[in-house]
Write an enzyme that holds these catalytic residues in place. Structure first.
Site, PDB file in Angstrom:
ATOM      1  CE1 TYR A  44      -4.456   0.766   0.146  1.00 59.62           C
ATOM      2  CE2 TYR A  44      -3.679   2.521   1.575  1.00 59.62           C
ATOM      3  CZ  TYR A  44      -4.664   1.968   0.801  1.00 59.62           C
ATOM      4  OH  TYR A  44      -5.871   2.611   0.661  1.00 59.62           O
ATOM      5  CE  LYS A  51      -7.032   7.334  -1.025  1.00 61.71           C
ATOM      6  NZ  LYS A  51      -8.231   7.975  -1.541  1.00 61.71           N
ATOM      7  CB  THR A  82     -14.503  -0.668  -4.176  1.00 61.87           C
ATOM      8  OG1 THR A  82     -13.099  -0.466  -3.947  1.00 61.87           O
ATOM      9  CG2 THR A  82     -15.319  -0.050  -3.053  1.00 61.87           C
TER      10      THR A  82
END
Length: 143
Positions: A44, A51, A82
Site C-alpha cells: 500500500y 492519502k 470495491t
C-alpha cells in the site's frame, strides 16, 4: 508514483481551485482517504503516501477556505469491497482483515456515504479539517 499522487492529492487541489470560488457559504468539500495514510499496510506504499498527502491538503484547505464559509474534511474508511481492491495481490487478506473488527463486518459504501452526508449537513458546521475514521473499530485494538 505520479499517477497515484495525481489521482488522490492533486485531484483534490485541482477540484478545489475550480469549485471553491463558486461555492456558497455553508458548502462542504469531503475527500475520501484510507487508514493507509497513518498505518503501514502491505502493498500500500503508493496509495498510503498519496492519502497522507490528501489528508494534509484537507487541513490546509480547511483553514484557507474557512473565511469563505466552506468546510473541508475527509473520511478515512476501513476496507470497503470495491473494484479498487482488484489491484492488490493480497486482496483476500485485506478483506478478511477488514472484517475482523469489533463491528464484525466490512465497511460498506453506504456506511461511507452516510458519514459524507453528515459532513455536508449543517449539523457538521464546526467540523473543519478533520479526518473522520469509519472502520468498524478496526484501528482501535492493540496488536
Amino acid at each position: 508514483w505520479d499517477w497515484t499522487l495525481n489521482a488522490n492529492a492533486r485531484a483534490l487541489l485541482a477540484l478545489t481551485r475550480v469549485a471553491a470560488p463558486a461555492m456558497a457559504p455553508g458548502s462542504s468539500i469531503v475527500a475520501i482517504s484510507s487508514l493507509g495514510s497513518v498505518r503501514v499496510l502491505e502493498n500500500y506504499t503508493l496509495v498510503g503516501v498519496s492519502k497522507a498527502a490528501l489528508e494534509a491538503l484537507v487541513r490546509y484547505l480547511a483553514v484557507e477556505l474557512a473565511p469563505r464559509g466552506v468546510r473541508v474534511n475527509a473520511v478515512s474508511a476501513g476496507v470497503v469491497e470495491t473494484g479498487a481492491l482488484e489491484h492488490f495481490p493480497n486482496r483476500d487478506e485485506m478483506l478478511a482483515s477488514g472484517a475482523a473488527n469489533p463491528a464484525g463486518r466490512l465497511v460498506s459504501p453506504e456506511d461511507v456515504a452516510g458519514v459524507v452526508s453528515f459532513l455536508c449537513s449543517p449539523d457538521a458546521e464546526m467540523i473543519r479539517g478533520q479526518v473522520v475514521v469509519i472502520d468498524g473499530g478496526w484501528s482501535l485494538p492493540a496488536g
